[in-house]
Design a protein around this motif. Structure first.
Motif, PDB file in Angstrom:
ATOM      1  N   ASP A 127       0.811  -1.222   0.000  1.00  0.00           N
ATOM      2  CA  ASP A 127       0.000   0.000   0.000  1.00  0.00           C
ATOM      3  C   ASP A 127       0.844   1.272   0.000  1.00  0.00           C
ATOM      4  N   MET A 128       2.107   1.168  -0.304  1.00  0.00           N
ATOM      5  CA  MET A 128       2.997   2.332  -0.290  1.00  0.00           C
ATOM      6  C   MET A 128       2.599   3.320  -1.385  1.00  0.00           C
ATOM      7  N   ASP A 129       2.365   4.567  -1.001  1.00  0.00           N
ATOM      8  CA  ASP A 129       2.000   5.574  -2.002  1.00  0.00           C
ATOM      9  C   ASP A 129       3.266   6.217  -2.566  1.00  0.00           C
ATOM     10  N   VAL A 130       3.071   7.143  -3.503  1.00  0.00           N
ATOM     11  CA  VAL A 130       4.201   7.716  -4.208  1.00  0.00           C
ATOM     12  C   VAL A 130       5.107   8.509  -3.278  1.00  0.00           C
ATOM     13  N   PHE A 131       4.549   9.115  -2.239  1.00  0.00           N
ATOM     14  CA  PHE A 131       5.363   9.898  -1.307  1.00  0.00           C
ATOM     15  C   PHE A 131       6.206   8.979  -0.425  1.00  0.00           C
ATOM     16  N   GLU A 132       5.631   7.875  -0.015  1.00  0.00           N
ATOM     17  CA  GLU A 132       6.386   6.898   0.771  1.00  0.00           C
ATOM     18  C   GLU A 132       7.474   6.253  -0.072  1.00  0.00           C
ATOM     19  N   PHE A 133       7.159   6.010  -1.338  1.00  0.00           N
ATOM     20  CA  PHE A 133       8.171   5.468  -2.235  1.00  0.00           C
ATOM     21  C   PHE A 133       9.330   6.445  -2.393  1.00  0.00           C
ATOM     22  N   ALA A 134       9.003   7.714  -2.583  1.00  0.00           N
ATOM     23  CA  ALA A 134      10.048   8.728  -2.723  1.00  0.00           C
ATOM     24  C   ALA A 134      10.923   8.782  -1.476  1.00  0.00           C
ATOM     25  N   ALA A 135      10.300   8.635  -0.310  1.00  0.00           N
ATOM     26  CA  ALA A 135      11.073   8.643   0.937  1.00  0.00           C
ATOM     27  C   ALA A 135      12.020   7.449   0.987  1.00  0.00           C
ATOM     28  N   MET A 136      11.553   6.272   0.547  1.00  0.00           N
ATOM     29  CA  MET A 136      12.395   5.078   0.555  1.00  0.00           C
ATOM     30  C   MET A 136      13.635   5.284  -0.310  1.00  0.00           C
ATOM     31  N   ILE A 137      13.468   5.945  -1.452  1.00  0.00           N
ATOM     32  CA  ILE A 137      14.581   6.153  -2.373  1.00  0.00           C
ATOM     33  C   ILE A 137      15.482   7.301  -1.922  1.00  0.00           C
ATOM     34  N   GLU A 138      14.874   8.400  -1.513  1.00  0.00           N
ATOM     35  CA  GLU A 138      15.621   9.643  -1.333  1.00  0.00           C
ATOM     36  C   GLU A 138      16.122   9.891   0.085  1.00  0.00           C
ATOM     37  N   GLU A 139      15.469   9.322   1.093  1.00  0.00           N
ATOM     38  CA  GLU A 139      15.888   9.581   2.471  1.00  0.00           C
ATOM     39  C   GLU A 139      17.047   8.661   2.842  1.00  0.00           C
ATOM     40  N   THR A 140      18.215   9.057   2.420  1.00  0.00           N
ATOM     41  CA  THR A 140      19.424   8.308   2.710  1.00  0.00           C
ATOM     42  C   THR A 140      20.502   9.272   3.180  1.00  0.00           C
ATOM     43  N   PRO A 141      21.049   9.061   4.363  1.00  0.00           N
ATOM     44  CA  PRO A 141      22.087   9.960   4.872  1.00  0.00           C
ATOM     45  C   PRO A 141      23.497   9.536   4.456  1.00  0.00           C
ATOM     46  N   ILE A 142      23.582   8.543   3.572  1.00  0.00           N
ATOM     47  CA  ILE A 142      24.886   8.028   3.174  1.00  0.00           C
ATOM     48  C   ILE A 142      25.013   8.040   1.656  1.00  0.00           C
ATOM     49  N   ARG A 143      26.116   7.500   1.168  1.00  0.00           N
ATOM     50  CA  ARG A 143      26.369   7.472  -0.267  1.00  0.00           C
ATOM     51  C   ARG A 143      25.534   6.357  -0.907  1.00  0.00           C
ATOM     52  N   SER A 144      24.533   6.736  -1.650  1.00  0.00           N
ATOM     53  CA  SER A 144      23.616   5.776  -2.279  1.00  0.00           C
ATOM     54  C   SER A 144      23.465   6.097  -3.760  1.00  0.00           C
ATOM     55  N   ARG A 145      23.077   5.076  -4.511  1.00  0.00           N
ATOM     56  CA  ARG A 145      22.822   5.248  -5.940  1.00  0.00           C
ATOM     57  C   ARG A 145      21.549   4.482  -6.316  1.00  0.00           C
ATOM     58  N   VAL A 146      20.874   4.970  -7.346  1.00  0.00           N
ATOM     59  CA  VAL A 146      19.798   4.220  -7.977  1.00  0.00           C
ATOM     60  C   VAL A 146      20.367   3.661  -9.277  1.00  0.00           C
ATOM     61  N   VAL A 147      20.400   2.343  -9.378  1.00  0.00           N
ATOM     62  CA  VAL A 147      20.931   1.699 -10.581  1.00  0.00           C
ATOM     63  C   VAL A 147      19.741   1.227 -11.416  1.00  0.00           C
ATOM     64  N   GLU A 148      19.545   1.851 -12.567  1.00  0.00           N
ATOM     65  CA  GLU A 148      18.432   1.526 -13.450  1.00  0.00           C
ATOM     66  C   GLU A 148      18.929   0.682 -14.626  1.00  0.00           C
ATOM     67  N   TYR A 149      18.039  -0.198 -15.103  1.00  0.00           N
ATOM     68  CA  TYR A 149      18.343  -1.028 -16.267  1.00  0.00           C
ATOM     69  C   TYR A 149      17.296  -0.737 -17.333  1.00  0.00           C
ATOM     70  N   ILE A 150      17.780  -0.213 -18.468  1.00  0.00           N
ATOM     71  CA  ILE A 150      16.906   0.271 -19.540  1.00  0.00           C
ATOM     72  C   ILE A 150      16.982  -0.675 -20.729  1.00  0.00           C
ATOM     73  N   ASP A 151      15.818  -1.027 -21.269  1.00  0.00           N
ATOM     74  CA  ASP A 151      15.762  -1.844 -22.487  1.00  0.00           C
ATOM     75  C   ASP A 151      16.169  -0.965 -23.673  1.00  0.00           C
ATOM     76  N   ARG A 152      17.275  -1.311 -24.308  1.00  0.00           N
ATOM     77  CA  ARG A 152      17.772  -0.503 -25.430  1.00  0.00           C
ATOM     78  C   ARG A 152      16.804  -0.505 -26.612  1.00  0.00           C
ATOM     79  N   GLN A 153      15.991  -1.536 -26.725  1.00  0.00           N
ATOM     80  CA  GLN A 153      15.126  -1.675 -27.892  1.00  0.00           C
ATOM     81  C   GLN A 153      13.969  -0.680 -27.882  1.00  0.00           C
ATOM     82  N   ASP A 154      13.377  -0.463 -26.713  1.00  0.00           N
ATOM     83  CA  ASP A 154      12.243   0.471 -26.655  1.00  0.00           C
ATOM     84  C   ASP A 154      12.402   1.537 -25.574  1.00  0.00           C
ATOM     85  N   ASN A 155      13.595   1.584 -24.939  1.00  0.00           N
ATOM     86  CA  ASN A 155      13.920   2.613 -23.951  1.00  0.00           C
ATOM     87  C   ASN A 155      13.016   2.581 -22.718  1.00  0.00           C
TER      88      ASN A 155
END
Length: 273
Positions: A127-155
């Motif tokens: 039931d996590m909403d978009v604001f809670e999701f943003a907090a999970m990703i962005e609320e980090t007090p340390i060195r963090s990265r988001v590693v995304e994997y993109i399909d080259r065929q359709d981006n």
């Protein structure tokens, strides 16, 4: 009057609740907050002692009658891909890796919702909403990265890992991916790619979270060579997962006070261990 945070972190214990991995069992966590200028040093030190990060909290299972949740990591130097893992890596060669700062996007959230709906509809994050999701990703007090994997065929965005950079490795905090591509085994693929990232960066380990013997959700982690588990206070090579026997007797679990006393802390005044 000026007040400052205590130098020594304070540890707490959660109330028991149903275990998400093993039916009929109750889970309990030992945790502390992660904040201030020494957050990176604390995260590095406690990660090496079986703790995991969730936003600005570090936690470790501390169940009163069970010790089956074991922190797991891959020793990059000892890792050798199996034949099936080599084939899997080739199968996903159409994916392009893109590492960014920890910033949430709508595209990530849509993928996250699809993943949860298919794989973890009854989980605590469903039931996590978009604001809670943003907090999970962005609320980090340390060195963090988001590693995304993109399909080259359709981006299109196919998979995502929120990853912490530790002094000795990479910690895969949370991963999600398109759930309707089982033949691509995207969860396994992201781990394989993180092994490559760690090797390229000269880091020793890839931290995978918890391996739970007997749990179908966590069994895939034991398929990686070079796997170590944090067992009885030290990292141990897991040679044969099927032969592993964990402590289940209540008396095998140390009291909370002893667990806290045995935690090694960095010198937070200097930010060095």
């Amino acid at each position: 009057m000026r007040h400052s945070l205590p130098i020594a972190p304070q540890f707490y214990v959660t109330a028991p609740q149903p275990c998400p991995y093993l039916a009929g069992r109750m889970e309990r966590k030992l945790f502390t907050s992660l904040q201030g200028e020494d957050a990176q040093a604390l995260n590095d030190s406690l990660s090496q002692q079986g703790f995991r990060r969730s936003q600005n909290v570090l936690y470790r299972p501390s169940c009163s009658e069970c010790s089956l949740c074991l922190s797991a990591r891959i020793d990059v130097e000892r890792f050798t891909p199996s034949r099936s893992q080599k084939r899997l890596f080739k199968r996903n060669r159409h994916l392009a890796r893109r590492a960014t700062s920890p910033w949430a996007t709508e595209e990530q959230y849509d993928l996250f919702c699809s993943y949860l709906k298919e794989r973890h509809a009854d989980g605590g994050m469903a039931d996590m909403d978009v604001f809670e999701f943003a907090a999970m990703i962005e609320e980090t007090p340390i060195r963090s990265r988001v590693v995304e994997y993109i399909d080259r065929q359709d981006n299109t965005l196919t998979a995502v890992s929120l990853t912490d950079v530790l002094e000795d490795g990479l910690s895969m905090v949370y991963s999600f991916y398109q759930p309707d591509l089982p033949q691509q085994s995207l969860g396994t693929y992201m781990i394989l790619d993180h092994v490559d990232i760690a090797r390229e960066a000269g880091l020793k380990y890839v931290y995978l979270g918890y391996w739970v013997p007997g749990s179908p959700k966590m069994g895939y982690k034991s398929r990686f060579s070079g796997l170590e588990i944090f067992y009885r206070g030290r990292w141990t090579v897991l040679n044969d997962p099927d032969a592993f026997e964990a402590d289940l007797h209540p008396l095998s679990v140390d009291p909370i006070s002893e667990q806290v006393a045995n935690i090694s802390l960095p010198d937070l005044r200097r930010g060095k261990p």
